[in-house]
Design a protein around this motif. Structure first.
Motif, mmCIF file in Angstrom:
data_model
loop_
_atom_site.group_PDB
_atom_site.id
_atom_site.type_symbol
_atom_site.label_atom_id
_atom_site.label_comp_id
_atom_site.label_asym_id
_atom_site.label_seq_id
_atom_site.Cartn_x
_atom_site.Cartn_y
_atom_site.Cartn_z
ATOM 1 N N THR A 1 0.821 -1.200 0.000
ATOM 2 C CA THR A 1 0.000 0.000 0.000
ATOM 3 C C THR A 1 0.856 1.251 0.000
ATOM 4 O O THR A 1 0.488 2.277 -0.568
ATOM 5 N N ALA A 2 1.996 1.180 0.639
ATOM 6 C CA ALA A 2 2.879 2.336 0.693
ATOM 7 C C ALA A 2 3.478 2.658 -0.662
ATOM 8 O O ALA A 2 3.971 3.757 -0.890
ATOM 9 N N GLN A 3 3.413 1.699 -1.586
ATOM 10 C CA GLN A 3 4.047 1.877 -2.882
ATOM 11 C C GLN A 3 3.075 2.190 -4.005
ATOM 12 O O GLN A 3 3.480 2.626 -5.078
ATOM 13 N N LYS A 4 1.782 1.925 -3.803
ATOM 14 C CA LYS A 4 0.851 2.164 -4.899
ATOM 15 C C LYS A 4 -0.516 2.521 -4.370
ATOM 16 O O LYS A 4 -0.830 2.304 -3.216
ATOM 17 N N SER A 5 -1.359 3.070 -5.237
ATOM 18 C CA SER A 5 -2.758 3.299 -4.912
ATOM 19 C C SER A 5 -3.597 2.603 -5.950
ATOM 20 O O SER A 5 -3.173 2.414 -7.080
ATOM 21 N N THR A 6 -4.821 2.194 -5.551
ATOM 22 C CA THR A 6 -5.682 1.447 -6.457
ATOM 23 C C THR A 6 -6.950 2.238 -6.706
ATOM 24 O O THR A 6 -7.598 2.680 -5.773
ATOM 25 N N ASP B 1 -11.604 9.693 5.324
ATOM 26 C CA ASP B 1 -10.453 10.589 5.266
ATOM 27 C C ASP B 1 -9.379 10.004 4.344
ATOM 28 O O ASP B 1 -8.929 8.876 4.559
ATOM 29 N N PRO B 2 -8.935 10.751 3.333
ATOM 30 C CA PRO B 2 -7.887 10.241 2.443
ATOM 31 C C PRO B 2 -6.580 9.909 3.162
ATOM 32 O O PRO B 2 -5.764 9.143 2.649
ATOM 33 N N GLU B 3 -6.374 10.500 4.340
ATOM 34 C CA GLU B 3 -5.154 10.249 5.102
ATOM 35 C C GLU B 3 -5.249 9.011 5.984
ATOM 36 O O GLU B 3 -4.257 8.610 6.603
ATOM 37 N N LYS B 4 -6.419 8.396 6.055
ATOM 38 C CA LYS B 4 -6.624 7.227 6.907
ATOM 39 C C LYS B 4 -6.666 5.949 6.070
ATOM 40 O O LYS B 4 -6.809 5.967 4.851
ATOM 41 N N SER B 5 -6.560 4.830 6.777
ATOM 42 C CA SER B 5 -6.727 3.507 6.172
ATOM 43 C C SER B 5 -7.996 2.887 6.747
ATOM 44 O O SER B 5 -8.387 3.190 7.882
ATOM 45 N N VAL C 1 -13.662 -0.451 10.126
ATOM 46 C CA VAL C 1 -12.770 0.210 11.081
ATOM 47 C C VAL C 1 -11.921 1.237 10.344
ATOM 48 O O VAL C 1 -11.399 0.962 9.257
ATOM 49 N N GLU C 2 -11.803 2.409 10.936
ATOM 50 C CA GLU C 2 -10.902 3.441 10.433
ATOM 51 C C GLU C 2 -9.613 3.402 11.249
ATOM 52 O O GLU C 2 -9.645 3.299 12.470
ATOM 53 N N TRP C 3 -8.448 3.489 10.545
ATOM 54 C CA TRP C 3 -7.141 3.436 11.184
ATOM 55 C C TRP C 3 -6.330 4.677 10.834
ATOM 56 O O TRP C 3 -6.393 5.171 9.712
ATOM 57 N N ASP C 4 -5.535 5.132 11.812
ATOM 58 C CA ASP C 4 -4.670 6.286 11.556
ATOM 59 C C ASP C 4 -3.534 5.948 10.604
ATOM 60 O O ASP C 4 -3.013 6.826 9.914
ATOM 61 N N ASP C 5 -3.112 4.686 10.572
ATOM 62 C CA ASP C 5 -2.026 4.277 9.680
ATOM 63 C C ASP C 5 -2.219 2.815 9.305
ATOM 64 O O ASP C 5 -3.131 2.137 9.791
#
Length: 258
Positions: free
Chosen positions: A25-30, A155-159, A218-222
Motif C-alpha cells: 500500500t505504501a508503494q501504490k494506490s488502487t 479521510d484520504p489520510e486514513k486507512s 474500522v478506520e485506522w490512523d495508519d
C-alpha cells in the motif's frame, strides 16, 4: 475461502497478509474503474434508510464491458424511480482474505426497505439482474436497514478495513465478545469502529451462498494499526472468542479514491 476455515488458519493468514499489504500500500494506490461518484467520500444516512454495500470483481472482456455499460444505463434509471442512490465508494487496496479480488466497495441507499423491495419486485429489474453473471466474476451486495443516523466522512489520510463475518451457530455471541475485547487495543492503536451492519440480506452470483452475520468497518490512523493490536494482551485474550464464534471471514483493506 470456499469452505469455512479454522480460526487459527484465518489469523495466521491475516498476520502475514497484513504485513505484505502494508508494504504494498505504501508503494501504490488502487482506483475504481467502474464508479462515477464525485465529491467528498461521505456516508450520511438517516435512521430507517436501507443501505447496500456492494463488493465486486468485474470481468474484463469486451463483451463484459459492454454488458456492464448497458447494466448501468438501464439499471440506474430504473432504480432511481425507487430512490436508489449511490452514496460513495472506497478503493480496495488489498483483499487480505477473500476468494476473489474486488477493486472497490460501493455504498448505495434507498429511502427505506419498502423502496428496495419495490424495485426487487419490478419485472424489468429482474431482467437487469439476470445479466450480472455476464458482467462480474463475483458480485456480493449486503443490505440492511440503518438503526441509527450515520454521518461518516472517509479521510484520504486514513486507512480502512472491512471484515465480513459468518458466525458459528454454536456460539453466536463469540464474535461480538471478540470485538468488545479488542476495542481498547484498537483505540490505542489508532483505530475506531465506524459502522457495523448486522444480519444483512445477501445478493450474490451464487444464490445458495448463506448471508453473513456482520460487516465491521474500522478506520485506522495508519497501515500498521491492526498489527499493533495483534501484539496486545487484549487481543490474545479475545482470540478464543473469535475461534469459537466465527466460521469464515472476508477481510479487506481500503482507502479513499484519489
Amino acid at each position: 475461502m470456499s469452505a469455512p476455515a479454522s480460526a487459527v488458519k484465518i489469523f495466521a493468514i491475516a498476520a502475514i497478509a497484513l504485513s505484505a499489504a502494508s508494504c504494498a500500500t505504501a508503494q501504490k494506490s488502487t482506483g475504481l474503474a467502474q464508479t462515477t461518484s464525485t465529491g467528498a467520500a461521505q456516508l450520511n444516512l438517516k435512521k430507517g434508510q436501507y443501505l447496500s454495500v456492494t463488493i465486486s470483481e468485474a470481468k474484463t472482456s469486451e463483451e463484459a464491458v459492454k454488458a456492464r455499460l448497458n447494466y448501468y444505463r438501464t439499471g440506474y434509471p430504473l432504480g432511481a424511480q425507487y430512490g436508489l442512490r449511490q452514496e460513495t465508494s472506497l478503493s480496495v487496496v488489498s483483499a487480505i482474505i477473500s476468494d476473489y479480488k474486488p477493486t472497490g466497495v460501493l455504498f448505495f441507499s434507498y429511502p427505506d426497505k419498502q423502496s428496495a423491495d419495490g424495485l426487487a419486485a419490478n419485472p424489468d429489474w429482474e431482467a437487469v439482474k439476470a445479466t450480472r453473471p455476464d458482467i462480474w466474476n463475483e458480485l456480493k451486495i449486503f443490505s440492511a436497514e440503518t438503526t441509527e443516523d450515520l454521518a461518516i466522512k472517509f479521510d484520504p489520510e486514513k486507512s480502512y478495513t472491512l471484515v465480513v463475518a459468518w458466525k458459528k451457530d454454536e456460539d453466536p455471541d463469540g464474535y461480538e465478545k471478540y470485538l468488545s475485547g479488542i476495542e481498547p487495543a484498537v483505540a490505542r492503536a489508532g483505530g475506531r469502529f465506524i459502522y457495523k451492519m448486522y444480519n444483512p440480506q445477501l445478493e450474490s452470483n451464487d444464490a445458495s451462498e448463506p448471508a453473513p452475520a456482520q460487516l465491521t468497518f474500522v478506520e485506522w490512523d495508519d497501515l500498521d494499526g491492526f498489527s499493533r493490536v495483534q501484539a496486545t494482551e487484549e487481543y490474545k485474550a479475545s482470540v478464543p472468542f473469535f475461534q469459537s464464534g466465527v466460521s469464515k471471514i472476508e477481510f479487506y483493506r481500503m482507502s479513499v479514491r484519489q
